[in-house]
Design an enzyme around this catalytic site. Structure first.
Site, PDB file in Angstrom:
ATOM      1  N   SER A   1       0.891  -7.966   6.586  1.00  0.00           N
ATOM      2  CA  SER A   1       1.660  -8.630   5.528  1.00  0.00           C
ATOM      3  C   SER A   1       3.105  -8.802   5.985  1.00  0.00           C
ATOM      4  O   SER A   1       3.441  -8.586   7.147  1.00  0.00           O
ATOM      5  CB  SER A   1       1.620  -7.792   4.237  1.00  0.00           C
ATOM      6  OG  SER A   1       2.351  -6.580   4.401  1.00  0.00           O
TER       7      SER A   1
ATOM      8  N   SER B   1       0.826  -1.202   0.000  1.00  0.00           N
ATOM      9  CA  SER B   1       0.000   0.000   0.000  1.00  0.00           C
ATOM     10  C   SER B   1       0.862   1.255   0.000  1.00  0.00           C
ATOM     11  O   SER B   1       1.727   1.433   0.848  1.00  0.00           O
ATOM     12  CB  SER B   1      -0.908   0.011   1.243  1.00  0.00           C
ATOM     13  OG  SER B   1      -1.772  -1.090   1.235  1.00  0.00           O
TER      14      SER B   1
ATOM     15  N   GLU C   1      -6.220  -3.454  14.074  1.00  0.00           N
ATOM     16  CA  GLU C   1      -5.934  -3.843  15.451  1.00  0.00           C
ATOM     17  C   GLU C   1      -6.730  -2.961  16.429  1.00  0.00           C
ATOM     18  O   GLU C   1      -6.976  -1.789  16.176  1.00  0.00           O
ATOM     19  CB  GLU C   1      -4.435  -3.679  15.734  1.00  0.00           C
ATOM     20  CG  GLU C   1      -3.540  -4.456  14.793  1.00  0.00           C
ATOM     21  CD  GLU C   1      -3.363  -3.800  13.442  1.00  0.00           C
ATOM     22  OE1 GLU C   1      -2.999  -4.501  12.477  1.00  0.00           O
ATOM     23  OE2 GLU C   1      -3.616  -2.577  13.329  1.00  0.00           O
TER      24      GLU C   1
ATOM     25  N   ASN D   1      -0.534   5.766   9.026  1.00  0.00           N
ATOM     26  CA  ASN D   1      -1.410   6.287  10.079  1.00  0.00           C
ATOM     27  C   ASN D   1      -0.843   5.899  11.435  1.00  0.00           C
ATOM     28  O   ASN D   1      -0.045   4.968  11.537  1.00  0.00           O
ATOM     29  CB  ASN D   1      -2.818   5.696   9.937  1.00  0.00           C
ATOM     30  CG  ASN D   1      -2.812   4.169   9.936  1.00  0.00           C
ATOM     31  OD1 ASN D   1      -2.628   3.558   8.891  1.00  0.00           O
ATOM     32  ND2 ASN D   1      -2.983   3.569  11.100  1.00  0.00           N
TER      33      ASN D   1
ATOM     34  N   ARG E   1       0.005  -8.227  -3.993  1.00  0.00           N
ATOM     35  CA  ARG E   1       0.331  -9.407  -3.185  1.00  0.00           C
ATOM     36  C   ARG E   1      -0.966 -10.027  -2.684  1.00  0.00           C
ATOM     37  O   ARG E   1      -2.014  -9.380  -2.610  1.00  0.00           O
ATOM     38  CB  ARG E   1       1.234  -9.030  -2.002  1.00  0.00           C
ATOM     39  CG  ARG E   1       0.615  -8.037  -1.061  1.00  0.00           C
ATOM     40  CD  ARG E   1       1.227  -7.944   0.352  1.00  0.00           C
ATOM     41  NE  ARG E   1       2.643  -8.067   0.516  1.00  0.00           N
ATOM     42  CZ  ARG E   1       3.466  -7.058   0.831  1.00  0.00           C
ATOM     43  NH1 ARG E   1       2.986  -5.822   0.955  1.00  0.00           N
ATOM     44  NH2 ARG E   1       4.751  -7.269   1.018  1.00  0.00           N
ATOM     45  N   THR E   2      -0.886 -11.293  -2.318  1.00  0.00           N
ATOM     46  CA  THR E   2      -1.997 -11.981  -1.661  1.00  0.00           C
ATOM     47  C   THR E   2      -1.805 -11.851  -0.160  1.00  0.00           C
ATOM     48  O   THR E   2      -0.714 -12.085   0.356  1.00  0.00           O
ATOM     49  CB  THR E   2      -2.033 -13.470  -2.062  1.00  0.00           C
ATOM     50  OG1 THR E   2      -2.277 -13.572  -3.467  1.00  0.00           O
ATOM     51  CG2 THR E   2      -3.128 -14.206  -1.308  1.00  0.00           C
TER      52      THR E   2
END
Length: 264
Positions: free
Chosen positions: A204, A31, A185, A227, A84-85
């Site tokens: 990830s 990201s 989270e 963030n 990506r997975t």
């Protein structure tokens, strides 16, 4: 009989040798990092990942689905995975690390893993890039099967981190904590991560790093703080804001990534 993950990686690598006989380094762009793909070097070839054995379309907005082969300024051949997975997609661990195993079968010696994450350090504002020096895997999973004992004493290469510091001496280092996801989270989980020694939280990278070390790849990890982690500020988390933070940091990320890869 079900095809083994390693056989599938070999099949993917055989398919990709039509683009390039071999590669030197592979990158996985998470990201916020996709803007850097255009500045990594001269485009040699490109293909949709979904056309390569074992890969699927990206399931998350903001994640690309292309594989690019580029010639870097340093004259090396790099494979750039723009998607990506993730483990939270529920497909199991093998698809998560398929790109890593494919890169290794294709000839890569180094792997650059990037991600967007939440930061626990209040000094790391959104847009800060942090070198991953270690990780904590809280997914409860591993890509390793059976009595496969892999040394993770130096999961993230000190040599490559030192090289990154020659490009930008101001890069901080931190410990990345991978949660299962897809939910963000809770503040309590973030506090737990901090108590355990974590500086960054995300969904990830750790599982991919384990597979990379099993394959003998040298790993460089780069996290973009998109963030403050939950409970570290009064703001609530929103995926659109995470993507926007990555977009805002795009020019700096592209420049940093291109220079780091050229130096590899």
């Amino acid at each position: 009989m079900t095809e083994s993950p390693f056989d599938l990686a070999e099949a993917a690598a055989a398919h990709l040798r039509n683009l390039s006989p071999t590669i030197d380094v592979a990158l996985v762009l998470g990201s916020g990092w996709s803007a850097g793909a255009d500045q990594l070097g001269e485009l040699v070839a490109e293909t949709p990942l979904e056309e390569v054995p074992g890969f699927a379309k990206p399931a998350v907005a903001g994640h690309g689905g292309q594989l690019r082969v580029v010639r870097t300024a340093g004259g090396r051949t790099a494979a750039v995975f723009t998607g990506r997975t993730h483990f939270y997609e529920g497909r199991g661990v093998a698809p998560v690390v398929h790109g890593v195993r494919t890169a290794a079968a294709w000839g890569a010696k180094q792997l650059v893993l990037t991600n967007g994450c939440g930061g626990l350090n209040p000094e790391w504002a959104p847009g800060t890039v942090v070198l991953i020096k270690d990780h904590i895997n809280l997914t409860g999973a591993t890509p390793l099967v059976g009595a496969t004992f892999v040394d993770l004493s130096e999961a993230y290469s000190k040599r490559l981190r030192d090289l990154a510091h020659t490009v930008d001496a101001s890069l901080p280092e931190g410990v990345y904590v991978q949660f299962h996801g897809p939910q963000y989270e809770t503040p309590a989980e973030v506090r737990m991560a901090g108590i355990l020694g974590g500086d960054l939280v995300g969904m990830s990278t750790a599982l991919e790093t384990i597979a990379a070390r099993e394959a003998g790849l040298e790993v460089l990890g780069l996290s973009l703080v998109t963030n403050a982690a939950a409970g570290m500020s009064e703001d609530h988390l929103d995926h659109a804001e995470v993507l926007q933070a990555g977009k805002d940091a795009g020019p700096r990320l592209a420049s940093l990534l291109s220079v780091v890869v050229a130096a590899l």
